[in-house]
Structures are given as structure tokens and as C-alpha cells.
Design a protein around this motif. Structure first.
Motif, PDB file in Angstrom:
ATOM      1  N   PRO A   1       0.794  -1.231   0.000  1.00  0.00           N
ATOM      2  CA  PRO A   1       0.000   0.000   0.000  1.00  0.00           C
ATOM      3  C   PRO A   1       0.828   1.283   0.000  1.00  0.00           C
ATOM      4  N   ASP A   2       2.102   1.217   0.381  1.00  0.00           N
ATOM      5  CA  ASP A   2       2.945   2.410   0.380  1.00  0.00           C
ATOM      6  C   ASP A   2       3.754   2.549  -0.903  1.00  0.00           C
ATOM      7  N   GLY A   3       3.467   1.706  -1.883  1.00  0.00           N
ATOM      8  CA  GLY A   3       4.204   1.722  -3.139  1.00  0.00           C
ATOM      9  C   GLY A   3       3.577   2.644  -4.172  1.00  0.00           C
ATOM     10  N   PRO A   4       3.796   2.354  -5.465  1.00  0.00           N
ATOM     11  CA  PRO A   4       3.248   3.181  -6.550  1.00  0.00           C
ATOM     12  C   PRO A   4       1.724   3.252  -6.488  1.00  0.00           C
ATOM     13  N   THR A   5       1.180   4.273  -7.122  1.00  0.00           N
ATOM     14  CA  THR A   5      -0.266   4.496  -7.091  1.00  0.00           C
ATOM     15  C   THR A   5      -0.864   4.524  -8.486  1.00  0.00           C
ATOM     16  N   THR A   6      -2.176   4.425  -8.530  1.00  0.00           N
ATOM     17  CA  THR A   6      -2.963   4.676  -9.743  1.00  0.00           C
ATOM     18  C   THR A   6      -3.958   5.785  -9.415  1.00  0.00           C
ATOM     19  N   ALA A   7      -4.186   6.668 -10.374  1.00  0.00           N
ATOM     20  CA  ALA A   7      -5.134   7.768 -10.182  1.00  0.00           C
ATOM     21  C   ALA A   7      -6.440   7.404 -10.877  1.00  0.00           C
ATOM     22  N   ILE A   8      -7.499   7.242 -10.104  1.00  0.00           N
ATOM     23  CA  ILE A   8      -8.803   6.814 -10.621  1.00  0.00           C
ATOM     24  C   ILE A   8      -9.685   8.045 -10.869  1.00  0.00           C
ATOM     25  N   ALA A   9     -10.151   8.193 -12.101  1.00  0.00           N
ATOM     26  CA  ALA A   9     -11.000   9.330 -12.466  1.00  0.00           C
ATOM     27  C   ALA A   9     -12.437   9.082 -12.017  1.00  0.00           C
ATOM     28  N   LEU A  10     -13.034  10.084 -11.365  1.00  0.00           N
ATOM     29  CA  LEU A  10     -14.406  10.018 -10.858  1.00  0.00           C
ATOM     30  C   LEU A  10     -15.205  11.173 -11.431  1.00  0.00           C
TER      31      LEU A  10
ATOM     32  N   ILE B   1      -7.900   2.640 -17.648  1.00  0.00           N
ATOM     33  CA  ILE B   1      -8.931   2.969 -18.646  1.00  0.00           C
ATOM     34  C   ILE B   1      -9.276   4.449 -18.600  1.00  0.00           C
ATOM     35  N   GLY B   2      -9.595   5.019 -19.751  1.00  0.00           N
ATOM     36  CA  GLY B   2     -10.111   6.376 -19.815  1.00  0.00           C
ATOM     37  C   GLY B   2      -9.168   7.395 -19.224  1.00  0.00           C
ATOM     38  N   ALA B   3      -9.686   8.213 -18.294  1.00  0.00           N
ATOM     39  CA  ALA B   3      -8.894   9.273 -17.679  1.00  0.00           C
ATOM     40  C   ALA B   3      -8.127   8.801 -16.457  1.00  0.00           C
ATOM     41  N   SER B   4      -8.250   7.525 -16.088  1.00  0.00           N
ATOM     42  CA  SER B   4      -7.426   6.986 -15.006  1.00  0.00           C
ATOM     43  C   SER B   4      -6.018   6.718 -15.527  1.00  0.00           C
ATOM     44  N   THR B   5      -5.051   6.892 -14.678  1.00  0.00           N
ATOM     45  CA  THR B   5      -3.660   6.699 -15.085  1.00  0.00           C
ATOM     46  C   THR B   5      -2.945   5.778 -14.102  1.00  0.00           C
ATOM     47  N   PRO B   6      -1.896   5.055 -14.569  1.00  0.00           N
ATOM     48  CA  PRO B   6      -1.434   4.980 -15.955  1.00  0.00           C
ATOM     49  C   PRO B   6      -2.432   4.249 -16.848  1.00  0.00           C
ATOM     50  N   VAL B   7      -2.307   4.470 -18.161  1.00  0.00           N
ATOM     51  CA  VAL B   7      -3.268   3.936 -19.126  1.00  0.00           C
ATOM     52  C   VAL B   7      -2.729   2.657 -19.760  1.00  0.00           C
ATOM     53  N   ALA B   8      -3.606   1.696 -19.965  1.00  0.00           N
ATOM     54  CA  ALA B   8      -3.219   0.402 -20.547  1.00  0.00           C
ATOM     55  C   ALA B   8      -3.219   0.474 -22.066  1.00  0.00           C
ATOM     56  N   SER B   9      -2.352   1.284 -22.613  1.00  0.00           N
ATOM     57  CA  SER B   9      -2.263   1.435 -24.065  1.00  0.00           C
ATOM     58  C   SER B   9      -0.966   0.835 -24.562  1.00  0.00           C
ATOM     59  N   CYS B  10      -1.059  -0.035 -25.554  1.00  0.00           N
ATOM     60  CA  CYS B  10       0.116  -0.667 -26.148  1.00  0.00           C
ATOM     61  C   CYS B  10       0.510  -0.014 -27.461  1.00  0.00           C
ATOM     62  N   PHE B  11      -0.214   1.044 -27.852  1.00  0.00           N
ATOM     63  CA  PHE B  11       0.097   1.809 -29.056  1.00  0.00           C
ATOM     64  C   PHE B  11       0.363   3.252 -28.651  1.00  0.00           C
ATOM     65  N   GLU B  12       1.191   3.941 -29.427  1.00  0.00           N
ATOM     66  CA  GLU B  12       1.484   5.332 -29.112  1.00  0.00           C
ATOM     67  C   GLU B  12       0.296   6.243 -29.387  1.00  0.00           C
ATOM     68  N   THR B  13      -0.479   5.931 -30.429  1.00  0.00           N
ATOM     69  CA  THR B  13      -1.611   6.771 -30.815  1.00  0.00           C
ATOM     70  C   THR B  13      -2.780   5.905 -31.248  1.00  0.00           C
ATOM     71  N   ASP B  14      -3.962   6.501 -31.268  1.00  0.00           N
ATOM     72  CA  ASP B  14      -5.137   5.804 -31.788  1.00  0.00           C
ATOM     73  C   ASP B  14      -4.965   5.477 -33.268  1.00  0.00           C
ATOM     74  N   SER B  15      -4.295   6.374 -34.008  1.00  0.00           N
ATOM     75  CA  SER B  15      -4.077   6.131 -35.435  1.00  0.00           C
ATOM     76  C   SER B  15      -3.282   4.851 -35.647  1.00  0.00           C
ATOM     77  N   GLN B  16      -2.252   4.631 -34.823  1.00  0.00           N
ATOM     78  CA  GLN B  16      -1.497   3.383 -34.915  1.00  0.00           C
ATOM     79  C   GLN B  16      -2.413   2.176 -34.728  1.00  0.00           C
ATOM     80  N   ARG B  17      -3.254   2.264 -33.719  1.00  0.00           N
ATOM     81  CA  ARG B  17      -4.142   1.146 -33.395  1.00  0.00           C
ATOM     82  C   ARG B  17      -5.117   0.874 -34.551  1.00  0.00           C
ATOM     83  N   LYS B  18      -5.650   1.930 -35.132  1.00  0.00           N
ATOM     84  CA  LYS B  18      -6.611   1.764 -36.225  1.00  0.00           C
ATOM     85  C   LYS B  18      -5.938   1.252 -37.498  1.00  0.00           C
TER      86      LYS B  18
END
Length: 571
Positions: free
Chosen positions: A78-87, A142-159
Motif C-alpha cells: 500500500p505504500d508503493g506506486p499508485t494509480t489515479a482513478i478518475a471520478l 482505462i479512460g482518464a485513469s492513469t497509468p493507461v493500458a495502451s500498447c500503441f502510441e496513438t489511436d491512429s497506430q491502433r486503427k
């Protein structure tokens, strides 16, 4: 990117989505109407909002509240790295009888709860009553929560990567299987590099992690127990929470129910039990509605069905080019099968588009096909501007669904038997649904915390309410009945409709039961069935003029949810 650059990019994106230029889940592919709803809201920079270890609300979106909550990335340290959850919350407008906060989840896995508030929060508030706050959160990664689970640099790459998939349907007897396996292996290896590793977000997105996040949010809000309405994969999240924390269950609705046992086993083989029935309803409702309401109408439902399948076979050898669409479109069998399957999620809104598409092809009506093109396939356009990070797609589906599930390394014989079973349920959908098994067969990132305990509870501190359409294309009623048996005292409400989750078919009866459950804790009597108030092609089956003002308003709110039906699975 600077704040000024983000604002400019957002404005350019808004113009694009309005049609001056022209983005799926996973789950949850975004529609053009969804994108317009988001970009026309007041500008808000999620990343400029300072995350904190206690919920610190900031005014946002004209009368709503937003926050970013810091929670442990790894609850074991619990004292380690964090995730920021968007509400994002719509506050209760009635404080006199305030009943607390309801958390909502749109499914996926990979759907954004803050986005669901944007698209559906006001209508959900009208259904449950104005004494509740409505709170959507973006699960970790996911979404505005960080860090984000994205394996591509941009949406264009993914598409651009998605475009390489091609027009051939998956088949275990030809090279399409090898190609699909190679594609899943490429994504899995890329994600190992981008979101794997000892502290990579891919290891900390499991459903029990998110259930623990929900408990933390509820406790910070000053509530003893969870109030929740989850759809599709949100039903999995609701089952996990209720099994792990049975004494923290307040009012929990799971809507469009997938059996968490099958999900955790990573089998994906009970989902399609009713999908052909839902797709066949297309022909039935088209015929029943008549030629004025269904462009594909013929003297019998059988003739409409024959017409559809004749055309489906014809485009196998003679695909239909639409050269003047922007971009040009090629209509193949895969395109048409995918269109009907997606339409089965929300028949009320999408069956008419399928009918218009088939009719336009029959008539070789290029003008109609040009107009329909963005509704036949998701348009893809390479853009110079980069959208806001929280509006991009992610690889969350793989991280969550495959991470939660048992490991099944690819074996040709095992997969051949699995695919045969899928095809026995639905020849049309097996090539589309069969990818989920392959996704997880190649996925290698394993969660730090994976729940292997019971997925049931003899008693919860308040009974769950399960809601299921009679015919759901990917979460069949049989699954809802199995889950109902596992949670002592739970109620099961069946909605006599076709489509995914209760949202797909407006029902005043269902809405009243939802409100009674949330406000008073009332469980429907065993065997309760609600009828829908609107049918595909046919339209409304209830005269609003005979209703009370309160009922009319409630029904209008339910109808407003039809466009936010979750897309379960990585479509």
C-alpha cells in the motif's frame, strides 16, 4: 502536450466529429453520436486535475463534480506506486431524502464510467430518483485513469493495425487461423513491452483490484455499503464484489448477466446460446412492421430471411465496392455478418440500418450506400492531431479478461473442438466470437492479484437484483439463472425483449422495479417478467397519452438509454 495544445486538439476533434472531417470496446466501440456528445460538453482537462489520496471534488461539466483519487497500484504494497482513478458525479438534486451515491459501470471490460455519466448519467438519475448521486469511475488503466493500458502510441497506430486484419472471416480449416494467431501474438508481445513488467499497469487491472477500488471509493464517500448498477462485464464486476465483500452489499444491480465461472475459466463458450434467436428476430419484426416501417419487407419473414442470406452468399464471390464513400468502402460477407451481430446488441436502433443496407445492395443504390457507409463500418481516417488521451481506446480488454481468466495456451485440437461448439450455437457469429479464446491463449501478462475464491454467497447484506432480457445475444438468460442460484436471496427480473442488457429495449415496468429496488430495497417477486414498451421496426406499443406524467417521464428516461447499450467483447 500543453494545455493550450490539448484544447486546440479537442476543438479540431470536435469539428472532425461534426462532419467537417471524421473513431472501438472492446467493448465498446465508440459511435459517432457518442463522440459528438462528449466533444460538445464544456472543455475539461482531466490531467490538469491534481490527484489526491482523499476525494477532492472539483466543479466540472456544468453542475457536476470530478476528482482523481490516488489508490495503491498494488494493494499488497500500500505504500508503493499508485494509480489515479478518475471520478465523475452528478449530485443528487434532492437533499431532503438523500440516499447516497450509486456507482455505475458500462461493461467491456474496458468501458469508461466517466463517459457513461456523460452519455447516460442524467437519464439514470431520472430512473433511480433524484435522491441519489450518480458516480461513474474509470477503472484502472482505462479512460482518464492513469497509468493507461495502451500498447500503441496513438489511436491512429491502433486503427492502422486493425485495418490489416482484412476481409476474411476466421476459419479453423484455412490460413485465417494462423493469421489471427500471429496478430494476437504480436499484440501480446507489444503489450508485454508497453504495459507488462513488475510494475506495469497490465499486472494491476484485475477485477478484484477494481472491486477493492470500489470499496475504497464507497468508504471515502462515507457509505458503509456499495450501491451499484453494472451492465454486461459490469455484471462480472458485481459478482466479484458481492462474493469478495458480501457484507458490503447495499443495492447492487447486475444487468445483462454473464456467468463469472465461465468468464474466470476464460472459456467464452456460453455466450452465444441465444444470439441466433436475436438475429432471427430481425426478420420477424421486419415482416410484422410492414413495408412502411421496414425497407426490406416481404410477404413473409421466411422470404426476408432468404433474401438476406442469398445476398450474404452473393457478396462472398462478388463484394460490393462503394468507391465514392469517404473513405471508399468494400462490402464483403464479413462486413455484413459483423453488422448484423453488432445490431443484435441494440435491435431497436440498429435493425433498421441493417434493412436499409441490404435493400440498397439489392438495388445497387450507390447513393444510399454512400450515405449508409459510416453506419456499415466505423470510418477510419488518419489525423494529424492527437485526441485527448482519455478519449483513446486501450488494450484493457486483454489485460482484464485474459488476466482474470485461466491460462489456455493454444492447442490446435482443443481450439478446433472449441470452435466446433461455437459454430453449433451460431454459424454466423462463431468466426467473430472465436477470437476471444485466441486473444487469451496468446496473452502472457498475469495479474498480481487474481481471485480464485468463491464466486457466490449464501447471504449478502442485502439481496442482489439481476436483470436479463429473455434473449440476450452474448449474456444469455441461462447464465443469469445460474448466477441467481449462487447468490442467496437474490432476485431475477426477466425482461421479455431482444438485445443486450435491459437498456436495449425500453420498459416502464423494468424502470419501476429498478427504482423500487434502489429506493426501498424491494426485490421483484419470483417469476416477475416485464414487457418492453417499444419494438424493433414497429415502434411504441404503449400510448403515452394514457400515462401519468410521472410514468411518461420515467419511460422517456429509459428510452434515452437505448443508445448506450454496451458492446461486450472486443468487437
Amino acid at each position: 502536450m500543453s494545455r493550450r495544445a490539448r484544447i486546440i486538439a479537442s476543438l479540431v476533434g470536435a469539428l472532425t466529429l461534426l462532419g467537417l472531417h471524421l473513431s472501438g470496446d472492446i467493448l465498446q466501440p465508440r459511435s459517432a453520436s457518442h463522440a459528438r456528445d462528449i466533444t460538445l460538453e464544456p472543455e475539461f482537462d482531466w490531467y490538469a486535475l491534481e490527484p489526491s489520496e482523499r476525494i477532492q471534488w472539483t466543479p466540472c461539466f456544468s453542475g457536476q463534480k470530478c476528482a482523481r483519487l490516488l489508490l495503491p497500484l498494488d494493494y499488497g504494497t500500500p505504500d508503493g506506486p499508485t494509480t489515479a482513478i478518475a471520478l465523475r458525479m452528478i449530485p443528487a438534486s434532492s437533499k431532503e431524502e438523500y440516499k447516497g451515491t450509486i456507482l455505475i459501470n458500462p461493461g467491456g471490460p474496458g468501458g469508461s464510467g466517466t463517459d457513461l455519466v456523460a452519455r447516460a448519467g442524467q437519464n439514470i438519475s431520472r430512473i433511480v430518483g433524484d435522491s441519489f448521486d450518480i458516480l461513474g469511475f474509470d477503472p484502472r488503466g482505462i479512460g482518464a485513469s492513469t497509468p493507461v493500458a495502451s500498447c500503441f502510441e496513438t489511436d491512429s497506430q491502433r486503427k492502422l493495425w486493425a485495418l490489416q486484419e482484412g476481409h476474411r472471416l476466421l476459419n479453423v480449416t484455412d490460413d485465417t487461423l494462423a493469421i489471427r494467431l500471429a496478430r494476437e501474438k504480436a499484440v501480446a508481445q507489444r503489450c508485454d513491452e508497453k504495459i507488462g513488467g513488475e510494475r506495469g499497469i497490465g499486472r494491476f487491472m484485475s477485477t478484484p483490484d477494481v472491486a477493492k477500488d470500489m470499496l475504497e471509493i464507497v468508504q471515502q464517500l462515507g457509505q458503509e455499503k456499495l450501491q451499484y448498477w453494472g451492465f454486461s462485464y459490469g455484471s462480472i464486476l458485481g459478482q466479484y464484489f458481492s462474493a469478495i465483500y458480501p457484507d458490503k452489499v447495499g443495492r447492487v444491480i447486475i444487468d445483462g448477466v454473464y456467468d463469472a465461472h465461465n468468464y474466470r475459466a476464460a472459456l467464452w463458450n456460453t455466450n452465444l446460446a441465444d444470439v441466433d434467436t436475436v438475429m432471427d428476430s430481425f426478420f420477424h419484426f421486419c415482416h410484422e412492421a410492414g413495408p412502411d416501417k421496414c425497407s426490406l419487407w416481404k410477404p413473409s419473414a421466411k422470404e426476408i430471411r432468404t433474401s438476406y442470406f442469398d445476398l450474404l452468399h452473393a457478396v462472398e464471390t462478388e463484394p460490393i465496392p462503394v468507391p465514392l464513400a469517404n473513405p471508399p468502402l468494400l462490402i464483403t460477407r464479413k462486413v455484413l455478418q459483423s453488422q448484423l451481430f453488432r445490431a443484435s446488441y441494440k435491435p431497436l436502433l440498429a435493425f433498421g440500418i441493417v434493412a436499409d443496407t441490404i435493400r440498397a445492395i439489392e438495388q445497387r443504390n450507390q447513393s444510399a450506400l454512400i450515405e449508409l457507409a459510416p453506419k456499415i463500418v466505423d470510418p477510419v481516417e488518419c489525423k494529424c492531431t492527437i485526441p485527448e488521451p482519455w478519449r483513446s481506446d486501450t488494450e484493457a480488454f486483454n489485460a482484464i479478461a485474459c488476466g482474470d481468466g485461466d491460462q489456455h495456451p493454444y492447442d490446435p485440437d482443443t481450439y478446433a473442438a472449441y470452435y466446433k461448439d461455437l459454430a453449433a450455437q451460431s454459424q454466423l457469429v462463431a468466426p467473430l466470437w472465436g477470437i476471444h479464446y485466441l486473444q487469451c491463449a496468446e496473452w502472457r501478462i498475469r495479474p498480481k492479484w487474481r481471485w480464485t475464491g468463491p464466486l457466490e454467497a449464501k447471504n449478502t447484506s442485502h439481496p442482489l437484483l439481476l436483470i436479463s432480457p429473455r434473449y440476450d445475444p452474448v449474456c444469455p438468460l441461462t447464465d443469469a439463472k445460474a448466477v441467481h442460484e449462487r447468490f442467496g436471496g437474490s432476485g431475477l427480473l426477466v425482461q421479455n425483449s431482444y438485445g443486450h442488457c435491459s437498456l436495449s429495449a425500453p420498459s416502464l415496468c423494468t424502470a419501476k422495479h429498478v427504482r423500487a429496488y434502489m429506493v426501498n430495497g424491494t426485490i421483484p417477486e419470483a417469476g416477475t417478467v416485464c414487457d418492453p414498451d417499444e419494438l424493433p421496426f414497429i415502434g411504441s406499443v404503449r400510448d403515452i397519452r394514457t400515462m401519468s406524467a410521472e410514468d411518461a417521464e420515467l419511460l422517456e428516461a429509459v428510452k434515452g438509454l437505448s443508445d448506450v447499450v454496451p458492446m461486450f467483447g472486443a468487437l
